[in-house]
Design a protein around this motif. Structure first.
Motif, PDB file in Angstrom:
ATOM      1  N   ASP A  76       0.830  -1.205   0.000  1.00 56.56           N
ATOM      2  CA  ASP A  76       0.000   0.000   0.000  1.00 56.56           C
ATOM      3  C   ASP A  76       0.868   1.259   0.000  1.00 56.56           C
ATOM      4  OD1 ASP A  76      -2.303  -1.511   0.027  1.00 56.56           O
ATOM      5  OD2 ASP A  76      -2.475  -1.514   2.220  1.00 56.56           O
ATOM      6  N   LEU A  77       1.940   1.240   0.778  1.00 53.29           N
ATOM      7  CA  LEU A  77       2.837   2.387   0.840  1.00 53.29           C
ATOM      8  C   LEU A  77       3.523   2.640  -0.496  1.00 53.29           C
ATOM      9  CD1 LEU A  77       4.401   4.562   2.424  1.00 53.29           C
ATOM     10  CD2 LEU A  77       6.044   2.781   3.067  1.00 53.29           C
ATOM     11  N   LEU A  78       3.977   1.575  -1.139  1.00 49.72           N
ATOM     12  CA  LEU A  78       4.651   1.735  -2.427  1.00 49.72           C
ATOM     13  C   LEU A  78       3.700   2.220  -3.510  1.00 49.72           C
ATOM     14  CD1 LEU A  78       6.859  -1.500  -2.436  1.00 49.72           C
ATOM     15  CD2 LEU A  78       7.566   0.827  -1.892  1.00 49.72           C
ATOM     16  N   ALA A  79       2.480   1.693  -3.516  1.00 47.83           N
ATOM     17  CA  ALA A  79       1.502   2.115  -4.518  1.00 47.83           C
ATOM     18  C   ALA A  79       1.127   3.579  -4.332  1.00 47.83           C
ATOM     19  CB  ALA A  79       0.260   1.228  -4.440  1.00 47.83           C
ATOM     20  N   ASN A  80       0.992   4.019  -3.090  1.00 50.24           N
ATOM     21  CA  ASN A  80       0.685   5.425  -2.825  1.00 50.24           C
ATOM     22  C   ASN A  80       1.859   6.327  -3.184  1.00 50.24           C
ATOM     23  OD1 ASN A  80      -1.887   4.819  -1.843  1.00 50.24           O
ATOM     24  ND2 ASN A  80      -1.143   4.514   0.243  1.00 50.24           N
ATOM     25  N   THR A  81       3.079   5.844  -3.003  1.00 46.79           N
ATOM     26  CA  THR A  81       4.254   6.622  -3.346  1.00 46.79           C
ATOM     27  C   THR A  81       4.337   6.883  -4.841  1.00 46.79           C
ATOM     28  OG1 THR A  81       5.482   5.707  -1.467  1.00 46.79           O
ATOM     29  CG2 THR A  81       6.781   6.699  -3.230  1.00 46.79           C
ATOM     30  N   PHE A  82       4.039   5.857  -5.630  1.00 47.51           N
ATOM     31  CA  PHE A  82       4.108   6.002  -7.080  1.00 47.51           C
ATOM     32  C   PHE A  82       2.819   6.583  -7.661  1.00 47.51           C
ATOM     33  CE2 PHE A  82       4.454   4.583 -11.502  1.00 47.51           C
ATOM     34  CZ  PHE A  82       5.762   4.952 -11.774  1.00 47.51           C
ATOM     35  N   GLY A  83       1.713   6.432  -6.933  1.00 47.10           N
ATOM     36  CA  GLY A  83       0.437   6.949  -7.415  1.00 47.10           C
ATOM     37  C   GLY A  83      -0.201   6.096  -8.481  1.00 47.10           C
ATOM     38  N   CYS A  84      -0.077   4.780  -8.353  1.00 48.79           N
ATOM     39  CA  CYS A  84      -0.628   3.881  -9.354  1.00 48.79           C
ATOM     40  C   CYS A  84      -1.574   2.882  -8.698  1.00 48.79           C
ATOM     41  CB  CYS A  84       0.497   3.134 -10.080  1.00 48.79           C
ATOM     42  SG  CYS A  84       1.453   2.056  -8.999  1.00 48.79           S
ATOM     43  N   SER A  85      -2.212   2.061  -9.532  1.00 45.60           N
ATOM     44  CA  SER A  85      -3.138   1.052  -9.042  1.00 45.60           C
ATOM     45  C   SER A  85      -2.378  -0.188  -8.583  1.00 45.60           C
ATOM     46  CB  SER A  85      -4.139   0.671 -10.140  1.00 45.60           C
ATOM     47  OG  SER A  85      -4.831   1.806 -10.610  1.00 45.60           O
ATOM     48  N   LYS A  86      -3.034  -0.970  -7.738  1.00 49.47           N
ATOM     49  CA  LYS A  86      -2.450  -2.213  -7.248  1.00 49.47           C
ATOM     50  C   LYS A  86      -2.982  -3.392  -8.055  1.00 49.47           C
ATOM     51  CE  LYS A  86      -3.729  -2.042  -2.982  1.00 49.47           C
ATOM     52  NZ  LYS A  86      -3.807  -2.428  -1.553  1.00 49.47           N
ATOM     53  N   GLY A  87      -2.102  -4.313  -8.359  1.00 50.31           N
ATOM     54  CA  GLY A  87      -2.483  -5.513  -9.092  1.00 50.31           C
ATOM     55  C   GLY A  87      -2.027  -6.756  -8.360  1.00 50.31           C
TER      56      GLY A  87
END
Length: 208
Positions: free
Chosen positions: A126-137
């Protein structure tokens, strides 16, 4: 630069007309498109290699003995970048991609990008996805029409292919004779799994 400095003209009965500047890019299927893609793809690879070797910002996520290039897989408009699961590395990658976007005019749409974790906890994901601003897969996911995952492909991974074949056959079976259905199977339905058969071994359940 190729498009901004180039000019074109229209031939009418073999006589070239007035030249005009190309300002709208190239059309789909233009012979120049593959060349432009190769130039841009090579530039992205060079930028990431420079960030890894010269500046020392990015780390290799996978030890490579035969190749020292940063792991990037590109085909058409699909790009896979393999990166270490670290927030700092991800932030640096975003900065590098921003510099690439500014220099080429090609914007990276982070909202349409997908992040896939390998051996990463849900909290860190969750932290990495929020950092990059992309969706999670999650795995398996579809890349170039093929299911890709961390384990051997299962029958469930090919259900979209099976359902597609069934829909094609169901919508036309009521209007075709038995000979027509056989021709449809040989000409159309046989071609649908051919692309997947070139890359993956289909399970016996799918073949049945």
């Amino acid at each position: 630069m190729l498009l901004g400095s180039g000019s074109s003209c229209v031939l009418l009965n073999g006589v070239p007309g007035k030249s005009f500047k190309c300002k709208r890019g190239v059309r789909q299927g233009d012979p120049l498109s593959p060349l432009l893609f190769v130039l841009v793809a090579d530039l992205l690879q060079s930028v990431l290699n420079k960030a890894k070797d010269i500046i020392g910002l990015l780390n290799l996520p996978i030890p490579l003995n035969s190749c020292t290039d940063f792991p990037v897989i590109q085909y058409a408009d699909d790009t896979l970048i393999i990166l270490e699961g670290d927030a700092r590395q991800l932030f640096l990658l975003k900065s590098v991609l921003h510099s690439f976007s500014v220099s080429t005019g090609l914007k990276v749409n982070c909202s349409k990008s997908l992040m896939l974790p390998i051996n990463i906890s849900e909290t860190k994901f969750d932290l990495l996805a929020n950092t990059f601003g992309c969706s999670k897969g999650s795995f398996p996911f579809t890349h170039l029409g093929l299911p890709l995952g961390l384990t051997k492909t299962k029958v469930e991974d090919f259900l979209p292919l099976v359902n597609k074949c069934e829909r094609r056959l169901a919508c036309a079976s009521s209007f075709l004779s038995q000979a027509g259905q056989l021709e449809l199977t040989n000409a159309v339905l046989t071609a649908l799994p051919t692309f997947r058969l070139c890359a993956l071994a289909l399970p016996k359940g799918v073949l049945k």
